[in-house]
Design an enzyme around this catalytic site. Structure first.
Site, PDB file in Angstrom:
ATOM      1  N   THR A  85       0.711  -1.537   0.108  1.00 16.70           N
ATOM      2  CA  THR A  85      -0.198   0.045  -0.488  1.00 16.70           C
ATOM      3  C   THR A  85       0.857   1.050  -0.065  1.00 16.70           C
ATOM      4  O   THR A  85       0.323   2.361  -0.508  1.00 16.70           O
ATOM      5  CB  THR A  85      -0.856   0.299   1.423  1.00 16.70           C
ATOM      6  OG1 THR A  85      -1.939  -1.421   1.427  1.00 16.70           O
ATOM      7  CG2 THR A  85      -2.015   1.288   1.172  1.00 16.70           C
ATOM      8  N   HIS A 121      -5.965   0.151  -7.096  1.00 15.53           N
ATOM      9  CA  HIS A 121      -6.679  -0.172  -6.993  1.00 15.53           C
ATOM     10  C   HIS A 121      -6.108  -2.021  -6.825  1.00 15.53           C
ATOM     11  O   HIS A 121      -6.789  -2.056  -7.724  1.00 15.53           O
ATOM     12  CB  HIS A 121      -7.751   0.319  -6.000  1.00 15.53           C
ATOM     13  CG  HIS A 121      -8.660  -0.814  -5.638  1.00 15.53           C
ATOM     14  ND1 HIS A 121      -8.353  -1.108  -4.012  1.00 15.53           N
ATOM     15  CD2 HIS A 121      -9.532  -1.681  -5.348  1.00 15.53           C
ATOM     16  CE1 HIS A 121      -9.398  -1.627  -3.549  1.00 15.53           C
ATOM     17  NE2 HIS A 121      -9.823  -2.368  -4.461  1.00 15.53           N
TER      18      HIS A 121
HETATM   19  N1  UDP Z   1      -3.588   4.748   2.222  1.00 14.61           N
HETATM   20  C1  UDP Z   1      -2.960   6.006   2.667  1.00 14.61           C
HETATM   21  N2  UDP Z   1      -2.650   5.999   3.520  1.00 14.61           N
HETATM   22  C2  UDP Z   1      -2.786   4.756   5.094  1.00 14.61           C
HETATM   23  C3  UDP Z   1      -3.466   4.406   4.029  1.00 14.61           C
HETATM   24  C4  UDP Z   1      -3.635   4.025   2.895  1.00 14.61           C
HETATM   25  O1  UDP Z   1      -3.372   6.974   2.287  1.00 14.61           O
HETATM   26  O2  UDP Z   1      -2.186   5.318   5.862  1.00 14.61           O
HETATM   27  C5  UDP Z   1      -5.462   5.453   1.284  1.00 14.61           C
HETATM   28  C6  UDP Z   1      -3.875   4.610  -0.174  1.00 14.61           C
HETATM   29  O3  UDP Z   1      -4.000   5.486  -1.396  1.00 14.61           O
HETATM   30  C7  UDP Z   1      -5.037   2.602  -0.136  1.00 14.61           C
HETATM   31  C8  UDP Z   1      -6.703   3.808   0.277  1.00 14.61           C
HETATM   32  O4  UDP Z   1      -6.037   5.116   1.303  1.00 14.61           O
HETATM   33  O5  UDP Z   1      -5.035   2.589  -1.180  1.00 14.61           O
HETATM   34  C9  UDP Z   1      -7.188   2.210   0.509  1.00 14.61           C
HETATM   35  O6  UDP Z   1      -5.936   2.057   1.959  1.00 14.61           O
HETATM   36  P1  UDP Z   1      -6.300   0.105   2.339  1.00 14.61           P
HETATM   37  O7  UDP Z   1      -6.265   0.164   3.929  1.00 14.61           O
HETATM   38  O8  UDP Z   1      -7.329  -0.708   1.780  1.00 14.61           O
HETATM   39  O9  UDP Z   1      -5.278  -0.685   1.503  1.00 14.61           O
HETATM   40  P2  UDP Z   1      -5.038  -1.568  -0.199  1.00 14.61           P
HETATM   41  O10 UDP Z   1      -6.246  -2.095  -0.011  1.00 14.61           O
HETATM   42  O11 UDP Z   1      -5.308  -0.129  -1.258  1.00 14.61           O
HETATM   43  O12 UDP Z   1      -3.289  -1.367  -0.201  1.00 14.61           O
HETATM   44 MG    MG Z   2      -7.887  -1.764   0.503  1.00 14.71          MG
END
Ligand code: UDP
Ligand code: MG
Length: 168
Positions: free
Chosen positions: A98, A126
């Site tokens: 992420t 995503h």
């Molecule tokens: N995100 C962020 N900071 C964080 C965690 C998430 O900016 O500490 C953003 C990032 O763009 C991420 C999205 O929020 O892709 C969704 O978060 P998630 O934890 O679901 O991560 P993902 O499944 O996309 O890896």
């Molecule tokens: Mg996610």
């Protein structure tokens, strides 16, 4: 490994940077099948529902702006459904962690993502994280007739005389 479906979204930064072809080429390494694809504008309701698990995070308002294109002057995203053995894990591996700074530099997020000065992870794509999220997200982003495979149960719904197929 189970045969399963996963949702991928090429986020506004991916479109803005003309990375679509590159990302699809990288994803083809997984040898999965594309069973749905479209380019859409993300409304506020879709954005909020998609990221509902993060609504209490400090970065949530900016994340909602990001996925709607408000940070890039680019309101398109490309949504795709990939299907095949171990699809969710395979796509997550090619996508990378992420946090783009921690992501494998060869992954999509490692190669093309960045951390904004506000702290938000601008990470290009995503990818669904697990089977229940994949099902929730695919049903949210796609209608049954936009997917070329029977994934989940469907029902018929009549609205002012016209019948359409919706998720059960
Ligand atoms: N995100 C962020 N900071 C964080 C965690 C998430 O900016 O500490 C953003 C990032 O763009 C991420 C999205 O929020 O892709 C969704 O978060 P998630 O934890 O679901 O991560 P993902 O499944 O996309 O890896
Ligand atoms: Mg996610």
């Amino acid at each position: 490994m189970n045969e399963e479906a996963t949702l991928i979204i090429i986020k506004p930064d991916g479109l803005k940077k003309s990375l679509t072809g590159n990302i699809l080429t990288r994803l083809s390494e997984a040898k999965l099948k594309i069973i749905g694809a479209k380019v859409i504008m993300v409304g506020e309701k879709l954005a909020n529902t998609h990221y509902r698990h993060l609504k209490d995070q400090s970065f949530f308002p900016e994340l909602i702006k990001y996925i709607q294109g408000g940070l890039h002057g680019e309101n398109r995203v490309m949504a795709l459904v990939y299907w095949g053995r171990g699809a969710i894990g395979k796509v997550r591996r090619i996508a990378g962690a992420t946090n783009p700074e921690e992501a494998d530099p060869i992954s999509i997020r490692g190669a093309y993502g960045r951390i904004l000065t506000t702290g938000l992870y601008e990470n290009v794509i995503h990818a669904s994280s697990d089977p229940s999220e994949a099902e929730r997200e695919i049903k949210l982003w796609f209608s049954p007739d936009e997917i070329v495979r029977k994934l989940y149960p469907v029902k018929e719904e009549s609205v002012s005389g016209t019948t359409r197929r919706v998720w059960q």
